[in-house]
Design a protein around this motif. Sequence first.
Motif, short mmCIF file in Angstrom:
data_model
loop_
_atom_site.label_atom_id
_atom_site.label_comp_id
_atom_site.label_asym_id
_atom_site.label_seq_id
_atom_site.Cartn_x
_atom_site.Cartn_y
_atom_site.Cartn_z
N ALA A 9 0.84 -1.20 0.00
CA ALA A 9 0.00 0.00 0.00
C ALA A 9 0.88 1.25 0.00
N GLY A 10 0.49 2.22 -0.81
CA GLY A 10 1.23 3.47 -0.86
C GLY A 10 2.44 3.45 -1.77
N ILE A 11 2.60 2.37 -2.55
CA ILE A 11 3.76 2.24 -3.44
C ILE A 11 3.29 2.05 -4.88
N LEU A 12 3.88 2.78 -5.79
CA LEU A 12 3.78 2.52 -7.22
C LEU A 12 5.08 1.85 -7.65
N GLY A 13 4.99 0.85 -8.52
CA GLY A 13 6.22 0.20 -8.93
C GLY A 13 6.07 -0.53 -10.25
N SER A 14 7.20 -0.89 -10.81
CA SER A 14 7.23 -1.65 -12.06
C SER A 14 8.55 -2.39 -12.14
N ILE A 15 8.49 -3.61 -12.69
CA ILE A 15 9.67 -4.48 -12.83
C ILE A 15 9.79 -4.91 -14.29
N HIS A 25 12.60 -7.35 -17.01
CA HIS A 25 13.83 -8.12 -17.18
C HIS A 25 13.95 -8.53 -18.64
N SER A 26 15.18 -8.58 -19.11
CA SER A 26 15.46 -8.93 -20.50
C SER A 26 16.91 -9.35 -20.64
N HIS A 27 17.13 -10.57 -21.16
CA HIS A 27 18.48 -11.03 -21.47
C HIS A 27 19.46 -10.80 -20.31
N GLU A 28 19.11 -11.34 -19.16
CA GLU A 28 19.97 -11.35 -17.96
C GLU A 28 20.23 -9.94 -17.41
N TYR A 29 19.26 -9.07 -17.62
CA TYR A 29 19.24 -7.75 -16.99
C TYR A 29 17.86 -7.59 -16.37
N ALA A 30 17.80 -7.09 -15.15
CA ALA A 30 16.52 -6.82 -14.49
C ALA A 30 16.57 -5.45 -13.85
N CYS A 31 15.39 -4.83 -13.72
CA CYS A 31 15.33 -3.51 -13.09
C CYS A 31 13.97 -3.30 -12.46
N CYS A 32 13.94 -2.37 -11.53
CA CYS A 32 12.69 -1.98 -10.86
C CYS A 32 12.72 -0.48 -10.63
N VAL A 33 11.58 0.16 -10.84
CA VAL A 33 11.41 1.55 -10.48
C VAL A 33 10.22 1.64 -9.54
N ALA A 34 10.32 2.46 -8.51
CA ALA A 34 9.26 2.54 -7.51
C ALA A 34 9.18 3.96 -6.97
N ALA A 35 8.00 4.29 -6.46
CA ALA A 35 7.78 5.60 -5.85
C ALA A 35 6.78 5.44 -4.71
N SER A 36 6.93 6.26 -3.68
CA SER A 36 6.00 6.30 -2.57
C SER A 36 4.93 7.34 -2.87
N THR A 37 3.67 6.94 -2.92
CA THR A 37 2.62 7.87 -3.34
C THR A 37 2.46 9.07 -2.40
N SER A 78 4.97 11.66 -3.73
CA SER A 78 5.07 11.81 -5.17
C SER A 78 3.77 12.34 -5.75
N THR A 79 3.87 13.02 -6.88
CA THR A 79 2.67 13.45 -7.62
C THR A 79 2.34 12.47 -8.73
N LEU A 80 3.03 11.35 -8.79
CA LEU A 80 2.77 10.35 -9.81
C LEU A 80 1.50 9.55 -9.51
N ASN A 81 0.81 9.16 -10.58
CA ASN A 81 -0.34 8.27 -10.47
C ASN A 81 -0.05 6.87 -11.00
N GLY A 82 1.00 6.76 -11.81
CA GLY A 82 1.37 5.46 -12.35
C GLY A 82 2.73 5.53 -13.01
N ILE A 83 3.47 4.41 -12.95
CA ILE A 83 4.77 4.31 -13.62
C ILE A 83 4.91 2.92 -14.20
N GLY A 84 5.59 2.83 -15.32
CA GLY A 84 5.88 1.54 -15.93
C GLY A 84 7.25 1.57 -16.57
N ILE A 85 8.00 0.50 -16.43
CA ILE A 85 9.34 0.42 -17.01
C ILE A 85 9.44 -0.87 -17.82
N ASP A 86 10.24 -0.82 -18.89
CA ASP A 86 10.42 -2.00 -19.73
C ASP A 86 11.80 -1.98 -20.35
N ALA A 87 12.39 -3.16 -20.45
CA ALA A 87 13.69 -3.34 -21.11
C ALA A 87 13.54 -4.39 -22.19
#
Length: 240
Positions: A98-104, A106-118, A121-130
């Motif tokens: 609760a209170g966290i926006l995040g996205s994960i 992974h591609s070809h032995e690389y992984a990442c995550c981006v997250a924010a505390s609502t 933050s003024t963000l409503n949504g985030i998404g990341i892709d590799a």
Amino acid sequence: MTHSFLQLLALGDLPFPNTDGKLTSLAFQACRFSVAAYDDSAPQLFSISPPAGFERFVGKRKAEFVAGRVCAQKALGHLGVHGAQIAIGANRAPVWPAGILGSISHSHEYACCVAASTPDSTLNGIGIDAEQIMSAERADKLYGHIVSESEKHYLQTLNCSWPTALTLVFSAKESLFKTLYPAVLQYFDFLHAEVTAIDLNQQRITLRLLKDLTAEVRQGNIYNGLFAIEADSVQTLVYY
């Protein structure tokens, strides 16, 4: 943290130009990992709770799951949330505290995550892709599932290769889906959004939604994104 299976990269080093004040509160963690070096001691070693059916996952999927969750735990720790287990929810989407926006991603032995505390933050949504840049043959075969003919013509005017441009838009639309899914809780297709602008110098991309999904997430909504293009890969971040 270094292990024969996984090596964390520097916490907070976003691969994108951080030019929007909305993004100052983001936590970002990436890692490199080796599928060949993975073994089933990794979840316990990294304090990751395996999901139901994990024992039936193939080695590649096990390695990707653990690597992505390690990145998520490190990013959340930076936000002051420690020890959280990120379960798999509907459409295989991560279930965030609760209170966290995040996205994960992974591609070809690389992984990442981006997250924010609502609360912070003024963000409503985030998404990341590799993504690995697709071959010209694959781009020619798949483009009709990813972009319209008008989008294709626009991409072919850019000062980058056609496979790179198509992979960039594929990734950005994946990021858009991850951005909006927690709000809309329904599937939408690559062709339900269109790219309206790509600035290769500023590493910015703009997408327009072509379908009403909720009362707030409607046809015509514009979503901004950032991207990074490497020799053989692309990463995108979309947010609102």
